[in-house]
Design a protein around this motif. Structure first.
Motif, short mmCIF file in Angstrom:
data_model
loop_
_atom_site.label_atom_id
_atom_site.label_comp_id
_atom_site.label_asym_id
_atom_site.label_seq_id
_atom_site.Cartn_x
_atom_site.Cartn_y
_atom_site.Cartn_z
N GLN A 27 0.83 -1.22 0.00
CA GLN A 27 0.00 0.00 0.00
C GLN A 27 0.86 1.26 0.00
O GLN A 27 0.40 2.34 -0.39
N TYR A 28 2.10 1.14 0.45
CA TYR A 28 2.99 2.29 0.54
C TYR A 28 4.11 2.25 -0.51
O TYR A 28 5.08 2.99 -0.42
N GLY A 29 3.96 1.36 -1.50
CA GLY A 29 4.95 1.30 -2.56
C GLY A 29 6.28 0.74 -2.13
O GLY A 29 7.31 1.07 -2.72
N GLY A 30 6.28 -0.10 -1.11
CA GLY A 30 7.53 -0.65 -0.60
C GLY A 30 7.94 -1.94 -1.29
O GLY A 30 7.35 -2.35 -2.28
N PHE A 31 8.97 -2.60 -0.75
CA PHE A 31 9.41 -3.88 -1.28
C PHE A 31 9.83 -4.78 -0.12
O PHE A 31 9.94 -4.34 1.02
N TYR A 32 10.06 -6.03 -0.45
CA TYR A 32 10.37 -7.06 0.55
C TYR A 32 11.79 -7.56 0.35
O TYR A 32 12.11 -8.14 -0.69
N ALA A 33 12.65 -7.34 1.33
CA ALA A 33 14.03 -7.86 1.31
C ALA A 33 14.14 -8.97 2.34
O ALA A 33 13.72 -8.78 3.48
N SER A 34 14.72 -10.09 1.94
CA SER A 34 14.72 -11.23 2.86
C SER A 34 16.05 -11.96 2.90
O SER A 34 16.63 -12.31 1.87
N HIS A 35 16.52 -12.18 4.14
CA HIS A 35 17.53 -13.20 4.39
C HIS A 35 16.70 -14.47 4.50
O HIS A 35 16.06 -14.72 5.52
N ILE A 36 16.66 -15.23 3.44
CA ILE A 36 15.67 -16.30 3.30
C ILE A 36 15.81 -17.40 4.35
O ILE A 36 16.81 -17.47 5.05
N ARG A 37 14.81 -18.27 4.41
CA ARG A 37 14.67 -19.22 5.51
C ARG A 37 15.75 -20.31 5.54
O ARG A 37 16.03 -20.88 6.59
N ASP A 38 16.36 -20.58 4.42
CA ASP A 38 17.37 -21.63 4.37
C ASP A 38 18.32 -21.36 3.21
O ASP A 38 17.86 -21.02 2.11
N GLU A 39 19.61 -21.52 3.44
CA GLU A 39 20.60 -21.33 2.37
C GLU A 39 21.37 -22.63 2.13
O GLU A 39 22.39 -22.63 1.46
N LYS A 56 2.21 -12.88 -3.99
CA LYS A 56 0.87 -12.79 -3.39
C LYS A 56 0.60 -11.42 -2.78
O LYS A 56 -0.55 -10.96 -2.76
N ALA A 57 1.66 -10.77 -2.27
CA ALA A 57 1.47 -9.45 -1.66
C ALA A 57 1.52 -8.33 -2.69
O ALA A 57 1.11 -7.20 -2.39
N GLY A 58 2.03 -8.62 -3.87
CA GLY A 58 2.11 -7.60 -4.92
C GLY A 58 3.23 -6.60 -4.69
O GLY A 58 3.07 -5.41 -4.95
N ILE A 59 4.39 -7.11 -4.21
CA ILE A 59 5.54 -6.23 -3.97
C ILE A 59 6.81 -6.83 -4.55
O ILE A 59 6.92 -8.05 -4.68
N PRO A 60 7.80 -5.97 -4.90
CA PRO A 60 9.09 -6.48 -5.37
C PRO A 60 9.82 -7.25 -4.27
O PRO A 60 9.59 -7.03 -3.08
N VAL A 61 10.72 -8.14 -4.67
CA VAL A 61 11.46 -8.99 -3.74
C VAL A 61 12.97 -8.83 -3.97
O VAL A 61 13.42 -8.78 -5.12
N GLU A 86 12.20 -17.48 -13.95
CA GLU A 86 10.82 -17.87 -14.24
C GLU A 86 9.83 -16.92 -13.57
O GLU A 86 8.80 -16.57 -14.16
N ALA A 87 10.16 -16.49 -12.34
CA ALA A 87 9.28 -15.55 -11.64
C ALA A 87 9.27 -14.19 -12.36
O ALA A 87 8.22 -13.55 -12.49
N ARG A 88 10.43 -13.75 -12.81
CA ARG A 88 10.50 -12.49 -13.54
C ARG A 88 9.71 -12.56 -14.85
O ARG A 88 9.09 -11.57 -15.26
N ASN A 89 9.69 -13.73 -15.47
CA ASN A 89 8.87 -13.91 -16.67
C ASN A 89 7.38 -13.80 -16.35
O ASN A 89 6.58 -13.50 -17.25
N ARG A 90 7.03 -14.06 -15.08
CA ARG A 90 5.63 -13.88 -14.63
C ARG A 90 5.41 -12.45 -14.14
O ARG A 90 4.40 -12.16 -13.51
N ARG A 91 6.39 -11.59 -14.35
CA ARG A 91 6.34 -10.17 -13.99
C ARG A 91 6.45 -9.94 -12.48
O ARG A 91 5.96 -8.95 -11.95
N VAL A 92 7.11 -10.87 -11.79
CA VAL A 92 7.45 -10.64 -10.38
C VAL A 92 8.83 -9.97 -10.37
O VAL A 92 9.78 -10.49 -10.93
N ASP A 93 8.92 -8.82 -9.73
CA ASP A 93 10.18 -8.07 -9.68
C ASP A 93 11.06 -8.65 -8.58
O ASP A 93 11.06 -8.18 -7.45
#
Length: 346
Positions: A27-39, A56-61, A86-93
């Motif tokens: 809603q505020y035009g933000g994005f999601y940065a993550s140290h992911i759950r497993d490396e 699902k949230a509609g935000i860049p990752v 593949e995600a970028r091909n689905r227009r996920v940033d």
């Protein structure tokens, strides 16, 4: 919004909760940065989760310092980068960042399973004093748990170097195996006792990655360069211990090692990955390029000389070949020396 999903309390959040939080961020035009759950063993699932949250949230990752930790997982970055494509091909940033080293750095306590942290540091210290709990933790750290990959399985004690230990400076720069052998102690007991004594505040460097994977991630079109480090200086409060050399050498190392010496990246692409690409991801529209109307943040270096000098044994060493640095149009580094000028703004 950022998350650290291998660390408490972030590790207690499930995907659904993160999606709901992400929808507020959207809603505020933000994005999601993550140290992911497993490396490690569940790296591909962790990348998929980060993308699912953004989709699902509609935000860049942004996937933080992307890597495959431990020999069992080496090579998986080919799969994860394909998943990103593949995600970028689905227009996920979705993008990622990477540092140019084969070791990571974190707290020694990060080697413990998540349940040991319930209730905070005081409860953790109490648990570590109990022989029965110590036996359980040892088993879990050696074997892993459902939904949790053990960093120890990826690196072992001979690949775990003490980087910072306020009460035992003599430990810094040595591996857990080396210290335990000198003390004629079991390495697990040594670690548990040290965490008790230092109230879980011990920094480590973990040697976990391989060169082939590092180069694969560096080359990817949507990876950018990040140090994953605090800003240290040898004369400052943080200028103690044996921090990861990325603190001093990340960007010069890319230019010297992966541009000039090995040709993994072109100079132009490396600079883009350090400047305009991250500025674009952060939506800093007045930074990252040399252009009229931009803030004049400029680094002037000699491409034939620029190189990192920091090592794991001697990390507090400045790079060479960086002649000038301008911040907001003011010269801060002049012929390699700090001018004392502080023109930066929050």
């Amino acid at each position: 919004m950022s998350s650290g999903l291998i660390y408490p309390p972030g590790c207690y959040a499930d995907t659904k909760e993160l999606v709901e939080l992400g929808r507020v961020v959207a809603q505020y035009g933000g994005f999601y940065a993550s140290h992911i759950r497993d490396e490690e063993e569940r790296l591909t699932d962790a990348v998929k989760e980060a993308i699912e949250i953004g989709e699902k949230a509609g935000i860049p990752v942004e996937i933080s310092h992307h890597k495959a930790a431990g020999k069992r997982s080496w090579g998986k970055v080919k799969q994860t980068l394909k998943i990103i494509d593949e995600a970028r091909n689905r227009r996920v940033d979705v993008t990622c960042d990477v540092y140019p080293y084969l070791a990571g750095s974190t707290g020694l306590d990060a080697l413990l399973p998540p349940h040991s942290w319930e209730g905070g540091v005081e409860k953790l210290v109490e648990r570590l004093k109990d022989p029965k709990t110590r036996r359980r933790l040892r088993r879990e750290m050696e074997e892993g748990l459902e939904g949790w990959s053990s960093l120890l399985r990826a690196g072992r004690w001979d690949a775990t170097m003490i980087a910072y230990c306020k009460g035992h400076r003599d430990y810094e720069g040595k591996t857990v195996s080396e210290i335990a052998k000198l003390k004629e102690a079991d390495p697990f007991d040594f670690v548990f006792d040290l965490l008790i004594e230092e109230k879980a505040s011990v920094g480590v460097v973990l040697f976990l990655m391989c060169e082939k994977d590092l180069r694969t991630v560096l080359r990817h079109p949507v990876s950018m360069i990040g140090s994953d480090s605090s800003a240290h200086a040898p004369y400052g409060v943080l200028g103690k211990g044996k921090p990861h050399p990325r603190t001093y050498g990340t960007f010069p190392r890319v230019l010297g090692e992966y541009v000039r010496r090995t040709g993994v990246l072109t100079l132009e692409n490396a600079v883009r990955k350090m400047t305009s690409l991250p500025a674009q991801k952060l939506r800093l529209r007045d930074r990252g390029l040399i252009r009229e109307g931009m803030w004049a943040d400029i680094t002037v270096f000699d491409p034939k000389k620029v190189a990192d000098k920091a090592t794991y044994s001697e990390p507090h060493r400045y790079a060479v070949g960086v002649e000038f640095v301008l911040v907001n149009g003011k010269v801060v580094i002049d012929h390699g020396e700090h001018t004392g000028t502080l023109p930066g703004k929050v």
